[in-house]
Write a protein that holds these residues in place. Structure first.
Motif, PDB file in Angstrom:
ATOM      1  N   ARG A  39       0.892  -1.149  -0.081  1.00 14.69           N
ATOM      2  CA  ARG A  39       0.036  -0.034   0.167  1.00 14.69           C
ATOM      3  C   ARG A  39       0.902   1.091  -0.034  1.00 14.69           C
ATOM      4  O   ARG A  39       0.411   2.135  -0.538  1.00 14.69           O
ATOM      5  CB  ARG A  39      -0.821  -0.156   1.193  1.00 14.69           C
ATOM      6  CG  ARG A  39      -2.182  -0.537   0.928  1.00 14.69           C
ATOM      7  CD  ARG A  39      -3.326  -0.288   1.977  1.00 14.69           C
ATOM      8  NE  ARG A  39      -2.813  -0.110   3.339  1.00 14.69           N
ATOM      9  CZ  ARG A  39      -3.093  -0.995   4.218  1.00 14.69           C
ATOM     10  NH1 ARG A  39      -3.405  -2.185   4.164  1.00 14.69           N
ATOM     11  NH2 ARG A  39      -2.531  -0.613   5.457  1.00 14.69           N
ATOM     12  N   LEU A  42       2.574   1.634  -3.531  1.00 13.04           N
ATOM     13  CA  LEU A  42       1.522   2.033  -4.496  1.00 13.04           C
ATOM     14  C   LEU A  42       1.043   3.535  -4.236  1.00 13.04           C
ATOM     15  O   LEU A  42       0.560   4.201  -5.139  1.00 13.04           O
ATOM     16  CB  LEU A  42       0.225   0.988  -4.422  1.00 13.04           C
ATOM     17  CG  LEU A  42       0.607  -0.200  -5.273  1.00 13.04           C
ATOM     18  CD1 LEU A  42      -0.554  -1.359  -4.763  1.00 13.04           C
ATOM     19  CD2 LEU A  42       1.058  -0.168  -6.652  1.00 13.04           C
ATOM     20  N   GLY A  43       1.053   3.822  -3.054  1.00 12.55           N
ATOM     21  CA  GLY A  43       0.891   5.224  -2.777  1.00 12.55           C
ATOM     22  C   GLY A  43       1.563   6.344  -3.545  1.00 12.55           C
ATOM     23  O   GLY A  43       1.130   7.218  -3.869  1.00 12.55           O
ATOM     24  N   THR A  45       2.075   6.319  -6.495  1.00 12.99           N
ATOM     25  CA  THR A  45       1.424   6.647  -7.950  1.00 12.99           C
ATOM     26  C   THR A  45       0.013   7.009  -7.783  1.00 12.99           C
ATOM     27  O   THR A  45      -0.796   6.716  -8.742  1.00 12.99           O
ATOM     28  CB  THR A  45       1.592   5.410  -8.930  1.00 12.99           C
ATOM     29  OG1 THR A  45       0.972   4.025  -8.145  1.00 12.99           O
ATOM     30  CG2 THR A  45       3.167   5.222  -9.117  1.00 12.99           C
ATOM     31  N   SER A  46      -0.613   7.175  -6.585  1.00 10.08           N
ATOM     32  CA  SER A  46      -1.950   7.364  -6.323  1.00 10.08           C
ATOM     33  C   SER A  46      -2.679   8.866  -6.991  1.00 10.08           C
ATOM     34  O   SER A  46      -3.796   8.569  -7.246  1.00 10.08           O
ATOM     35  CB  SER A  46      -2.147   7.376  -4.893  1.00 10.08           C
ATOM     36  OG  SER A  46      -1.553   8.505  -4.423  1.00 10.08           O
ATOM     37  N   SER A  47      -1.539   9.420  -7.387  1.00  9.98           N
ATOM     38  CA  SER A  47      -1.988  10.831  -7.889  1.00  9.98           C
ATOM     39  C   SER A  47      -0.934  11.613  -8.495  1.00  9.98           C
ATOM     40  O   SER A  47       0.194  11.174  -8.400  1.00  9.98           O
ATOM     41  CB  SER A  47      -2.488  11.815  -6.920  1.00  9.98           C
ATOM     42  OG  SER A  47      -1.722  12.463  -6.018  1.00  9.98           O
ATOM     43  N   HIS A  51       3.049  11.397  -7.757  1.00  7.27           N
ATOM     44  CA  HIS A  51       4.079  11.148  -8.592  1.00  7.27           C
ATOM     45  C   HIS A  51       5.325  11.959  -8.800  1.00  7.27           C
ATOM     46  O   HIS A  51       6.325  11.621  -8.479  1.00  7.27           O
ATOM     47  CB  HIS A  51       3.623  10.900  -9.955  1.00  7.27           C
ATOM     48  CG  HIS A  51       4.441  10.731 -11.044  1.00  7.27           C
ATOM     49  ND1 HIS A  51       4.871   9.642 -11.295  1.00  7.27           N
ATOM     50  CD2 HIS A  51       4.654  11.900 -12.142  1.00  7.27           C
ATOM     51  CE1 HIS A  51       5.464  10.122 -12.640  1.00  7.27           C
ATOM     52  NE2 HIS A  51       5.465  11.278 -12.829  1.00  7.27           N
ATOM     53  N   ARG A  98       0.571   8.821 -15.440  1.00  3.31           N
ATOM     54  CA  ARG A  98      -0.660   7.543 -15.504  1.00  3.31           C
ATOM     55  C   ARG A  98       0.393   6.370 -15.754  1.00  3.31           C
ATOM     56  O   ARG A  98      -0.187   4.972 -15.691  1.00  3.31           O
ATOM     57  CB  ARG A  98      -1.605   7.695 -16.441  1.00  3.31           C
ATOM     58  CG  ARG A  98      -2.545   8.688 -15.900  1.00  3.31           C
ATOM     59  CD  ARG A  98      -3.812   7.974 -15.343  1.00  3.31           C
ATOM     60  NE  ARG A  98      -4.719   9.136 -14.837  1.00  3.31           N
ATOM     61  CZ  ARG A  98      -5.385   8.876 -13.640  1.00  3.31           C
ATOM     62  NH1 ARG A  98      -5.245   7.892 -12.772  1.00  3.31           N
ATOM     63  NH2 ARG A  98      -6.285   9.792 -13.575  1.00  3.31           N
ATOM     64  N   GLN A 101       1.747   4.957 -12.919  1.00  9.38           N
ATOM     65  CA  GLN A 101       0.830   4.495 -12.200  1.00  9.38           C
ATOM     66  C   GLN A 101       0.557   2.874 -12.822  1.00  9.38           C
ATOM     67  O   GLN A 101       0.680   2.095 -11.862  1.00  9.38           O
ATOM     68  CB  GLN A 101      -0.591   5.173 -12.256  1.00  9.38           C
ATOM     69  CG  GLN A 101      -1.538   4.775 -11.309  1.00  9.38           C
ATOM     70  CD  GLN A 101      -2.813   5.562 -11.420  1.00  9.38           C
ATOM     71  OE1 GLN A 101      -3.390   5.949 -12.601  1.00  9.38           O
ATOM     72  NE2 GLN A 101      -3.355   5.816 -10.520  1.00  9.38           N
ATOM     73  N   GLN A 105       1.321  -0.388 -10.370  1.00 13.16           N
ATOM     74  CA  GLN A 105       0.112  -1.463 -10.388  1.00 13.16           C
ATOM     75  C   GLN A 105       0.325  -2.875 -10.863  1.00 13.16           C
ATOM     76  O   GLN A 105      -0.229  -3.763 -10.065  1.00 13.16           O
ATOM     77  CB  GLN A 105      -1.220  -0.788 -10.955  1.00 13.16           C
ATOM     78  CG  GLN A 105      -1.560   0.338 -10.271  1.00 13.16           C
ATOM     79  CD  GLN A 105      -2.980   0.919 -10.801  1.00 13.16           C
ATOM     80  OE1 GLN A 105      -3.099   0.845 -12.172  1.00 13.16           O
ATOM     81  NE2 GLN A 105      -3.587   2.042 -10.103  1.00 13.16           N
TER      82      GLN A 105
END
Length: 145
Positions: A39, A42-43, A45-47, A51, A98, A101, A105
């Motif tokens: 978690r 991955l955070g 690339t959450s926005s 980033h 993106r 991201q 993911q």
């Protein structure tokens, strides 16, 4: 390898210590709480904001490694690693966030299926970095002892 200006040396060394501690913490998290580590990773690339914060941090870390390299054992290795961090960050800056991201993911969960190896690798990197700092300081007569 050129020596950085004196005013840059201490901040760079402090960042290096922080990175070493971060890697130790990440290693422990990957070993003891892999879902939390996933978690967390991955955070980044959450926005778009997260980033770009990651890219800024990578450039700061890479630049600090290059600036602190003369004070580290195996200085060439750390300088090259810092340069690679800066260069890859600049490339990522030119790409849509993106893409980062989507890549994260796919790759973070895949990597954390081997969380023990990720944890051991992060622990080794953190210990190696802090050890290089300690050995470099000792070799230059900068240790407190």
């Amino acid at each position: 390898m050129p020596t950085p200006p004196p005013w840059l040396e201490l901040p760079a060394l402090l960042v290096v210590v922080g990175v070493g501690l971060y890697l130790l913490g990440l290693g422990l998290a990957a070993l003891l709480a892999p879902r939390l580590a996933s978690r967390f990773l991955l955070g980044f690339t959450s926005s778009a904001r997260a980033h770009y914060a990651e890219l800024f941090t990578r450039v700061l870390v890479g630049g600090s490694l290059m600036a602190a390299a003369p004070r580290l054992a195996a200085s060439g290795v750390w300088a090259v690693f810092g340069g690679v961090l800066v260069a890859t960050s600049l490339v990522m800056l030119c790409l849509p966030w993106r893409w980062h991201q989507r890549f994260a993911q796919r790759s973070v969960p895949a990597a954390l299926r081997h969380a023990a190896w990720v944890g051991v690798g992060a622990l080794a990197a953190g210990a190696g970095l802090l050890g290089a700092l300690a050995v470099g300081a000792e070799a230059q007569g900068l240790s407190a002892g």
